[in-house]
Design an enzyme around this catalytic site. Sequence first.
Site, PDB file in Angstrom:
ATOM      1  N   LYS A  85      31.988  64.243  14.581  1.00  0.00           N
ATOM      2  CA  LYS A  85      31.842  63.305  15.696  1.00  0.00           C
ATOM      3  C   LYS A  85      31.799  61.922  15.086  1.00  0.00           C
ATOM      4  O   LYS A  85      30.917  61.610  14.285  1.00  0.00           O
ATOM      5  CB  LYS A  85      30.550  63.613  16.448  1.00  0.00           C
ATOM      6  N   ILE A  86      32.790  61.103  15.421  1.00  0.00           N
ATOM      7  CA  ILE A  86      32.833  59.755  14.867  1.00  0.00           C
ATOM      8  C   ILE A  86      33.088  58.743  15.981  1.00  0.00           C
ATOM      9  O   ILE A  86      33.485  59.090  17.085  1.00  0.00           O
ATOM     10  CB  ILE A  86      33.920  59.600  13.774  1.00  0.00           C
ATOM     11  N   LYS A  87      32.845  57.494  15.649  1.00  0.00           N
ATOM     12  CA  LYS A  87      33.083  56.429  16.621  1.00  0.00           C
ATOM     13  C   LYS A  87      34.553  56.055  16.651  1.00  0.00           C
ATOM     14  O   LYS A  87      35.285  56.267  15.683  1.00  0.00           O
ATOM     15  CB  LYS A  87      32.233  55.208  16.260  1.00  0.00           C
ATOM     16  N   HIS A 122      17.268  56.253  21.614  1.00  0.00           N
ATOM     17  CA  HIS A 122      17.212  54.859  22.083  1.00  0.00           C
ATOM     18  C   HIS A 122      16.023  54.588  22.996  1.00  0.00           C
ATOM     19  O   HIS A 122      15.662  53.442  23.225  1.00  0.00           O
ATOM     20  CB  HIS A 122      18.513  54.497  22.788  1.00  0.00           C
ATOM     21  N   ASP A 157      20.942  62.845  24.187  1.00  0.00           N
ATOM     22  CA  ASP A 157      19.832  62.651  23.250  1.00  0.00           C
ATOM     23  C   ASP A 157      19.418  61.185  23.232  1.00  0.00           C
ATOM     24  O   ASP A 157      18.724  60.735  22.326  1.00  0.00           O
ATOM     25  CB  ASP A 157      20.209  63.126  21.829  1.00  0.00           C
ATOM     26  N   TYR A 207      27.943  59.009  10.443  1.00  0.00           N
ATOM     27  CA  TYR A 207      27.683  57.587  10.647  1.00  0.00           C
ATOM     28  C   TYR A 207      27.451  56.918   9.310  1.00  0.00           C
ATOM     29  O   TYR A 207      26.355  57.016   8.750  1.00  0.00           O
ATOM     30  CB  TYR A 207      26.460  57.393  11.552  1.00  0.00           C
ATOM     31  N   ARG A 261      26.306  54.377   6.628  1.00  0.00           N
ATOM     32  CA  ARG A 261      25.232  53.380   6.626  1.00  0.00           C
ATOM     33  C   ARG A 261      24.901  52.952   5.197  1.00  0.00           C
ATOM     34  O   ARG A 261      25.309  53.602   4.240  1.00  0.00           O
ATOM     35  CB  ARG A 261      23.942  53.968   7.244  1.00  0.00           C
ATOM     36  N   GLY A 317      28.248  59.892  27.138  1.00  0.00           N
ATOM     37  CA  GLY A 317      26.822  59.951  27.417  1.00  0.00           C
ATOM     38  C   GLY A 317      26.443  59.037  28.558  1.00  0.00           C
ATOM     39  O   GLY A 317      26.798  59.292  29.711  1.00  0.00           O
TER      40      GLY A 317
END
Lengths: 262, 262, 262, 262, 262
Positions: D175-177, D26, D21, D144, D146, D228
Amino acid sequence: LSYIGIDKLLRNKRAMILSYDFGIEHGPQTMNEKNIDPSYVLDIALEGKYTGIILTPGIAEKYYNSVFVDVPLIIKLNSKTSIPETFPLSKTNCSVQHAIRLGAAAIGYTIYDGSQTEPEQFHEFGRIVEQAHDYGIPVIAYMYPRGPGVKDELDNDLLAYSARVGLELGADFVKIKYNNHMQSFSWIVRCAGRARVLVTADYKTENEYLLRRTYDILRTGATGIVVGPHVWKNERPFTLSKALSSVIFDHKTPEQAMGLVR
Amino acid sequence: LSYIGIDKLLRNKRAMILSYDFGIEHGPQTMNEKNIDPSYVLDIALEGKYTGIILTPGIAEKYYNSVFVDVPLIIKLNSKTSIPETFPLSKTNCSVQHAIRLGAAAIGYTIYDGSQTEPEQFHEFGRIVEQAHDYGIPVIAYMYPRGPGVKDELDNDLLAYSARVGLELGADFVKIKYNNHMQSFSWIVRCAGRARVLVTADYKTENEYLLRRTYDILRTGATGIVVGPHVWKNERPFTLSKALSSVIFDHKTPEQAMGLVR
Amino acid sequence: LSYIGIDKLLRNKRAMILSYDFGIEHGPQTMNEKNIDPSYVLDIALEGKYTGIILTPGIAEKYYNSVFVDVPLIIKLNSKTSIPETFPLSKTNCSVQHAIRLGAAAIGYTIYDGSQTEPEQFHEFGRIVEQAHDYGIPVIAYMYPRGPGVKDELDNDLLAYSARVGLELGADFVKIKYNNHMQSFSWIVRCAGRARVLVTADYKTENEYLLRRTYDILRTGATGIVVGPHVWKNERPFTLSKALSSVIFDHKTPEQAMGLVR
Amino acid sequence: LSYIGIDKLLRNKRAMILSYDFGIEHGPQTMNEKNIDPSYVLDIALEGKYTGIILTPGIAEKYYNSVFVDVPLIIKLNSKTSIPETFPLSKTNCSVQHAIRLGAAAIGYTIYDGSQTEPEQFHEFGRIVEQAHDYGIPVIAYMYPRGPGVKDELDNDLLAYSARVGLELGADFVKIKYNNHMQSFSWIVRCAGRARVLVTADYKTENEYLLRRTYDILRTGATGIVVGPHVWKNERPFTLSKALSSVIFDHKTPEQAMGLVR
Amino acid sequence: LSYIGIDKLLRNKRAMILSYDFGIEHGPQTMNEKNIDPSYVLDIALEGKYTGIILTPGIAEKYYNSVFVDVPLIIKLNSKTSIPETFPLSKTNCSVQHAIRLGAAAIGYTIYDGSQTEPEQFHEFGRIVEQAHDYGIPVIAYMYPRGPGVKDELDNDLLAYSARVGLELGADFVKIKYNNHMQSFSWIVRCAGRARVLVTADYKTENEYLLRRTYDILRTGATGIVVGPHVWKNERPFTLSKALSSVIFDHKTPEQAMGLVR
């Protein structure tokens, strides 16, 4: 697509419509014992043979009945008071379906094009046109330009733009103000295309002035006029209506019509 | 169109309604062990032969039952607390359908005309009127002008305007405050047209004062009164109700009615 | 109207409910390897014979199953994290219908009365009450006053007001904080009327303190307590639950109950 | 309740998912003639035996077909561009039903927990979970954090909190970093409970680094990784996918896997 | 999934579309007696053998009929005026269903990617794509980057990004402006993938210039052009249309095409 019942509002292809949403839009402050009563105004509409009367849903429900069947009912779907000092926006207070149940032959909706809520207004108006046309009911768009981008509401280009917006959004009639420029006003009528133009004017109180203006307006190609307080605040509303009618439907000159009033 | 059951709230064409949404609108701070109990207030309504009692949906669901069938239930669809320091707006916390399931003979809705959220309020009120009238249920519009354009809530022109807005939006009853000007108040009643006027007043605590006001209000053409804390905070609510009833339904003078209270 | 299944959350007309929405409302920062696992907390609820366990929908779906059938499931329909520095507002993240599919015997919803979004919160809560009551499911309103008009969340008048709002909006239970004023707290319980009061408290960690408070709270007329971290962060949660149970259901004094814990 | 088809995204209980995506989130600025073509990336997913590919609805509709049936399709329901300088919020541009018609085996949705629109995001996510689970479709929550309350997106407590929120709101996968703290990251996995953890990382471009990280991440208890650009921008994406696969599914060490890449 | 009727807008896989939403987007200020009439423009579209004409719903309903069946109707679902000085946002004023009833073979929708209302726009566009594709109707996304993050609307990267967003959101055609960089524009076409590119340009008035641009644009891989005022304001619109057609469909050079115009 359904046939849209535009003819119901016309006589000899012209319209003479009486408006009575003054009580919500401006308040009863300048109204009197007689014209505060919707029945009085409905009687004027009936005897004056107007081709339509514009009412808010509450008044339509409580006052309009089979006696008035010869005056087509136009329900104004959105209104606002003049109390709030806020941006121009009226949301529907009546659905198309309810208006039809109340006997509406047509509906009216005010669009303040150019205002900051334009996207929401266009969106709501679009849904109304779809619903009304599904039932074969014509839509009158009151096109009133507003907002910081509007310096002069009666600017000819702005009126032409507004009339055009009404056509492009699906209105069957656009109701706009008259700016006293007969010559250039016919361009506005052209811009509205197959949307018929109904003209409202900040009429002075003299009858002669009203008849003269009506005469001029019709020569621009407009389909008709919408009159309100000038008539139902008038001391002789039936006579004045007759004079108006003679100009609109019988092609009399203002001078000839004045003969009926004097 | 359905027949609207307005008569259910009337006796001899007049209304005497007990209101009990104080707990949510103002809080229980000035209530006591007795009147904090909805059953107590329902008993007053029943024995005092009120033509309606106004409850919020939660209280209606938990307290109103077949015992009280002789007091028509009016459910207030929107309310707010007095805690937030924000703009005036109440959104529905109960649907028309739910109100009917709870036994409502009528519904109430507050409109703060003139406030910055007027368009949303008119829109929500419009939908409520349509739904209620589909079921034949009358609608009481609480008309409270608010906002920066409102200098004096009790200004006669503003009250007349507000009453008129209620009519134009489809209310069957408009509930407005009394401004102690009997003469000019009758104009307000005229402006409401076929929407009946219910008057609420910032009543002083003296019984005589309340009875006098009620007498005056009815002479303006208003259909009835809505009383609340003055009655259910009163030490002798049943007697006071009887006195009020004698003024409203039996055409007694305030002086005669006082004979019942003393 | 449906019968509302309030009794499912009661034993001897009292409630002892375990709450576990800490993970979303406050985050796992102060949780540990044991109590981060919902199964551990469900086991406490089951063995401790709680009359209800409050879970968020995600945890209910993945952890609550037929093993726990003796602990009625209460699903919290709205939650927020403590991360955003914004105004207090939680919107539903689960519908009433979905909660019922997940096995809910009751639902919970937080109202920040007094906050600037009060109208939207009352509106959403109203719809939830209607839907839940259609299914006969009771509703617990978490009443937390917030906003610029709120100086002290534990002010007795404000708690009484909040409890009352819960009743008026249709809640079957109102969940409020305890302010340590046993005398005046009974007034709050009165204000809630037929909405049962569940009390949550910013409990200190000492067991004795918790038992004492529970004892006091029940004497105010409240129906029960909601405990959370104090129990499932406790080193001996099963024993503590037994002690709480003895105070709530067996009318033991705090001193007697302490005998079970020591 | 429906069975949720989580297993479709797993092989040996682990997941290796390819994300694409990037073009909407981006922009194509750093993409090239090869990887701008979705077919190229779908081929990598197929030959690399990924257990899922994440596509936006437009690309899924035009590129994903029966050839790719062995790569489960995951449709991202909400996305935003990186152009606007505004608050973090993505609303759905695809319904659950449409995603299923497009062949989705799972759906993804980004939640910016802690942002000022958190209530609206939780609300929309809640509806999506209900709908997806009605169809037995698993949901991947991109968590995410923020907003002004977020100082460091990779703070361990904040990641743990976010993972937990995903579980509590009903996600099947969060889904996390990755924050490069293997030790403490296992706590995050614990907080997610029965919601499986998919890790995405701001991978450096060296293959060895990617393989090492993947190895570490899986040892924390995470279920899998989402890769990705690192793969589809790689010069040898098929070889790299093979190496990743050997670490994830065949329990190879990064050193052993590097043998396949060199 | 339905077959999407893209071919209806193509001849030899290319498109030459006439746009006529100028009246609402810019106003009739620079229009004249001839081109203010939608019939005139429809005649140009018919005789010029355009592969589509873009109209607003109101004009479509009142002017497009069976005479014009050879010119596929494209209805623009959202529009705004140029009066308001507000943020860029157009909401639908026509539903997909209504557009189909009006005879639409395709629909158009403007997205201001990068603007502060991007989330709402993506959301509304997503619903439109779903509905249109359910009926097999192709969607044209007008991609116009706007907002504080947009320095230069014609920046190649930004155009490429916008074209890509159209693809990712499900558009069948993306309509973008031409930036006169033939070389780099082909990258934009690549980014749009299987979404066909329609190019609109701020054309100068010289015919030769228009033909030259059209020739260049088609060599970048774009599927076709959308022309508006340049044609219907032209003194010889039929001849110019023929020249355009020869470049687009008959592979003539601009020089050869100019032979038809001179």
